[in-house]
Design an enzyme around this catalytic site. Structure first.
Site, PDB file in Angstrom:
ATOM      1  N   CYS A   1      48.880  29.421  44.479  1.00 25.34           N
ATOM      2  CA  CYS A   1      48.727  28.000  44.167  1.00 25.34           C
ATOM      3  C   CYS A   1      47.413  27.463  44.742  1.00 25.34           C
ATOM      4  CB  CYS A   1      49.952  27.241  44.677  1.00 25.34           C
ATOM      5  SG  CYS A   1      50.158  25.585  44.021  1.00 25.34           S
ATOM      6  N   SER A   2      47.472  26.336  45.459  1.00 27.31           N
ATOM      7  CA  SER A   2      46.267  25.698  45.969  1.00 27.31           C
ATOM      8  C   SER A   2      45.685  26.397  47.187  1.00 27.31           C
ATOM      9  CB  SER A   2      46.549  24.228  46.311  1.00 27.31           C
ATOM     10  OG  SER A   2      47.629  24.118  47.213  1.00 27.31           O
TER      11      SER A   2
END
Length: 332
Positions: free
Chosen positions: A104-105
């Protein structure tokens, strides 16, 4: 044989599934020794309030000897990537690691450590534009569930970390071992489709002038209407050539592509909101035939309309608005 050392990097405000999902995959596969390192040793609070114990802090763990470095994501990554000691430790661990991965981030922390220049990567669809804007030397592809570029692996949001971990297990132990883990955990070994199937993407800018706004309003008011350039130009009060130029300049996509995307969104809503047959949805949303709808879904979303309906149909009511989807994405 010595277990492969997997080091997970966490921070305050991390997404717990980014850690626990891949951790469970590696544990189920066997042959891995998983460690968790944080900005400090001890309890680390996730974005949902779940507290995890980091066995080590970056000030007390030698980065050498890491086989695979996995950086998790979460809302706290924006603060974490400003932590010079954490960024330096990630860079040092990555330098000697066989593989580097993000969920993800977490990719923003890899970028801060200077590990992504010139590479193709992915992240959660809601943060892809920000990543591309802040790191123009990185090639961001927001659709794949995960991307491998050399020894750097990146994945989309949250549960995609398990897809990534399965791919890493397959890379190490072979397809049969990865398949057995997937079977045990009730996962796809290769999840069909990309990120586009999971949300209405924020793919267009807003019109800046009244003529283009009038054309856009007409498209959204009736996605199934003909909407050729002559008809849209009549709504806008411009010549077809002038509208083509203005529309593309203001929204970033030409009128025909915009119409197709609005029709896909309309079909997505229809498929998840009711029982209307696919061929009827195709006609109502402007695709004319079910085959055209099927080809368009495969090209844009990577799945068939019937599969999309089976996965995403909700018994709790219709899908939320585009604004709701955007707000949900910002919390990822």
């Amino acid at each position: 044989m010595t277990d492969r050392r997997i080091v997970f990097v966490v921070f305050d405000g991390f997404q717990p599934l980014d850690l626990t999902g891949p951790h469970e995959v590696f544990h189920s596969a066997g042959g891995y020794a998983c460690e968790v390192v944080g900005t400090r040793a001890g309890p680390v609070r996730s974005v949902s309030g779940l507290v995890m114990e980091a066995a080590h802090g970056v000030d007390g763990l030698d980065p050498a000897g890491t086989d695979t470095l996995v950086v998790v994501g979460g809302q706290g990554v924006d603060r974490a990537r400003q932590d010079a000691d954490l960024v330096a430790w990630v860079a040092a661990a990555a330098a000697g690691a066989r593989r580097v991965a993000s969920v993800c981030s977490g990719v923003f922390l890899l970028a801060a450590a200077g590990l992504l220049e010139g590479r193709r990567v992915t992240t959660h669809w809601a943060r892809a534009e920000q990543l591309a804007r802040e790191h123009p030397g990185v090639r961001v592809d927001c659709d794949p569930i995960f991307v491998r570029d050399g020894r750097v692996w990146t994945s989309a949001g949250v549960t995609a970390g398990m897809d990534l971990a399965l791919a890493l297990v397959e890379d190490d132990l072979g397809r049969d071992a990865a398949h057995e883990v997937a079977r045990r955990l009730v996962l796809f070994l290769r999840r069909p489709g990309g990120q586009s199937q999971f949300s209405v993407a924020l793919w267009s800018r807003q019109p800046a002038t009244d003529p283009v706004r009038a054309a856009v309003t007409a498209i959204h008011a009736d996605p199934g209407a003909r909407h050729d350039i002559a008809g849209l130009a009549a709504h806008a009060g411009l010549s077809p050539r002038h509208l083509q130029r203005r529309f593309t300049a203001e929204l970033g996509v030409p009128p025909a592509a915009y119409v197709e995307r609005v029709r896909v969104e309309a079909a997505q809503r229809a498929l998840t909101d009711g029982d209307e047959p696919v061929d009827a949805i195709a006609r109502r949303c402007g695709f004319v035939t079910a085959e055209t709808l099927r080809r368009t879904f495969h090209r844009r979303l990577g799945v068939a309309p019937s599969d999309y309906r089976a996965r995403f149909r909700s018994t709790a009511g219709p899908l939320g608005s585009l604004a709701d989807c955007a707000e949900e994405g910002r919390t990822a």
